[in-house]
Enzyme design. Structure first.
Site, PDB file in Angstrom:
ATOM      1  N   HIS A   5       0.817  -1.212   0.000  1.00 51.88           N
ATOM      2  CA  HIS A   5       0.000   0.000   0.000  1.00 51.88           C
ATOM      3  C   HIS A   5       0.856   1.269   0.000  1.00 51.88           C
ATOM      4  CE1 HIS A   5      -2.652   2.954   2.326  1.00 51.88           C
ATOM      5  NE2 HIS A   5      -3.233   2.798   1.162  1.00 51.88           N
ATOM      6  N   HIS A  41       0.398  11.021  -1.736  1.00 50.64           N
ATOM      7  CA  HIS A  41      -0.847  10.833  -0.989  1.00 50.64           C
ATOM      8  C   HIS A  41      -1.195  12.074  -0.184  1.00 50.64           C
ATOM      9  CE1 HIS A  41      -3.794   9.425   1.897  1.00 50.64           C
ATOM     10  NE2 HIS A  41      -3.958   8.333   1.181  1.00 50.64           N
TER      11      HIS A  41
END
Length: 273
Positions: A5, A41
Site C-alpha cells: 500500500h 498521498h
C-alpha cells in the site's frame, strides 16, 4: 495478489517487493489541467505511515519500468500488478476524460516505452468517484488512437469508493467496460470495517453473471483481518506490512489453499475453485 500500500517513492518498490509483495499500489495526484503530476498521498494517510513521500509521476513510471522489464538490472520478477490510485477528487467532473487521455500518453511513453519492450506489469486504474467514469474511455480511446490497442490487454479497472455494487455496474456499462474488473472494498487501517460488502463483491464475482472478475480488500495490517479476508475468498489483500500477510498465508489453514500469483496467472480471469 499481495499488494503493498502507498508505494510512492521509487526506492519503496524494492522495499515492498522484498518484504513479499507481488503487487503495489501507488497514488497519482493531478494538476489543475488534469495532468498526472506526482505519486503523492498527503495528509492524512494510514496510521503508522509517512504520508509525504513522492516522485514526479513520469520519474516514478521510469523507475517502475526498470523494476518490471526483464533484463534490467533493477528487475523484480515477482512484481506483476500495479494499482494506480487516481486522486481525481481535485478535478472537476468534466476533466475526467482529459485525465484519462493524459494518463494514457504518460504511461505509453514512460512505462510502456511506446510499445517497445516496456514494463510488463498489469495495470489497474483505480477511480474513487463513479462520476469520473469518462476517464476510462479517455484512456482507452487514446491508446487506440496512438496505435497501441494491444496494451489494453494489460489494463484493468476499479472504482474504489465503496459504492453499492449495482451502482458500480451501471458506471462500467456507461464506460463501455466488460471485463478486467477488480473491485476494491475497504477503509484506512486507522478504522475498522466489517466484511459485509467484500462478501457481496465476492458473491458477484462468483455468480457467473456479475461484472466483477477479482476482489481486493484494503488496508489489512493485522493477522486476524488477513484471515477474515482470506476466509471471505478475496483475490487480493492490500497492506502496509507485506511480511505479516505472507506469514498468515504460510499458516497451516491457508498454505495449501492460497498462493502468490505469478506472471503466468491472468489477473482478468476469475479463479474457479
Amino acid at each position: 495478489a499481495l499488494m503493498g500500500h502507498m508505494v510512492n517513492a521509487i526506492y519503496q518498490i524494492d522495499e515492498f517487493v522484498n518484504l513479499g509483495a507481488n503487487s503495489i499500489e501507488t497514488d497519482v495526484s493531478f494538476d489543475d489541467n488534469a495532468n498526472p503530476e506526482y505519486t503523492y498521498h498527503g495528509i492524512p494517510c494510514d496510521c503508522g505511515r509517512s504520508c509525504l513521500k513522492w516522485e514526479n509521476y513520469n520519474d516514478f513510471l521510469k523507475g517502475l519500468r526498470s523494476a518490471t522489464t526483464p533484463g534490467n538490472s533493477k528487475y523484480q520478477s515477482k512484481l506483476i500488478l500495479v494499482v494506480f490510485d487516481l486522486k481525481t477528487g481535485s478535478l472537476y467532473d468534466n476533466q475526467a476524460s482529459e485525465a484519462g487521455k493524459k494518463l494514457a500518453k504518460n504511461l505509453l511513453k514512460h512505462y510502456w516505452n511506446n510499445g517497445n519492450n516496456g514494463g510488463r506489469a498489469y495495470i489497474v486504474l483505480s477511480i474513487p468517484d463513479l462520476n469520473h467514469y469518462p476517464l476510462i474511455k479517455g484512456f482507452t480511446d487514446t491508446l487506440k488512437q496512438e496505435g497501441h490497442p494491444e496494451l489494453l490487454e494489460k489494463v484493468g479497472y476499479d472504482f474504489s469508493g465503496n459504492d453499492a455494487v449495482g451502482d458500480v455496474a451501471k458506471a462500467y456499462k456507461k464506460a463501455g467496460v466488460s471485463g478486467h474488473v477488480w473491485q476494491s472494498d475497504g477503509i484506512t487501517n486507522c478504522l475498522l470495517r466489517g466484511p459485509t460488502r467484500v462478501k457481496e463483491a465476492v458473491a458477484n464475482r462468483d455468480s457467473g453473471n456479475g461484472y466483477i472478475n477479482k476482489v481486493y480488500y484494503w488496508t489489512v495490517d493485522k493477522r486476524a483481518t488477513t484471515r477474515d479476508a482470506l476466509d471471505a475468498g478475496v483475490d487480493g489483500v492490500m497492506t502496509n506490512y507485506p511480511d505479516v500477510i505472507a506469514d498468515v498465508m504460510n499458516e497451516a489453514a491457508y498454505k495449501n489453499k492460497v498462493r502468490l500469483a505469478t506472471y503466468e496467472d491472468s489477473p482478468w480471469v476469475t479463479f474457479k475453485k
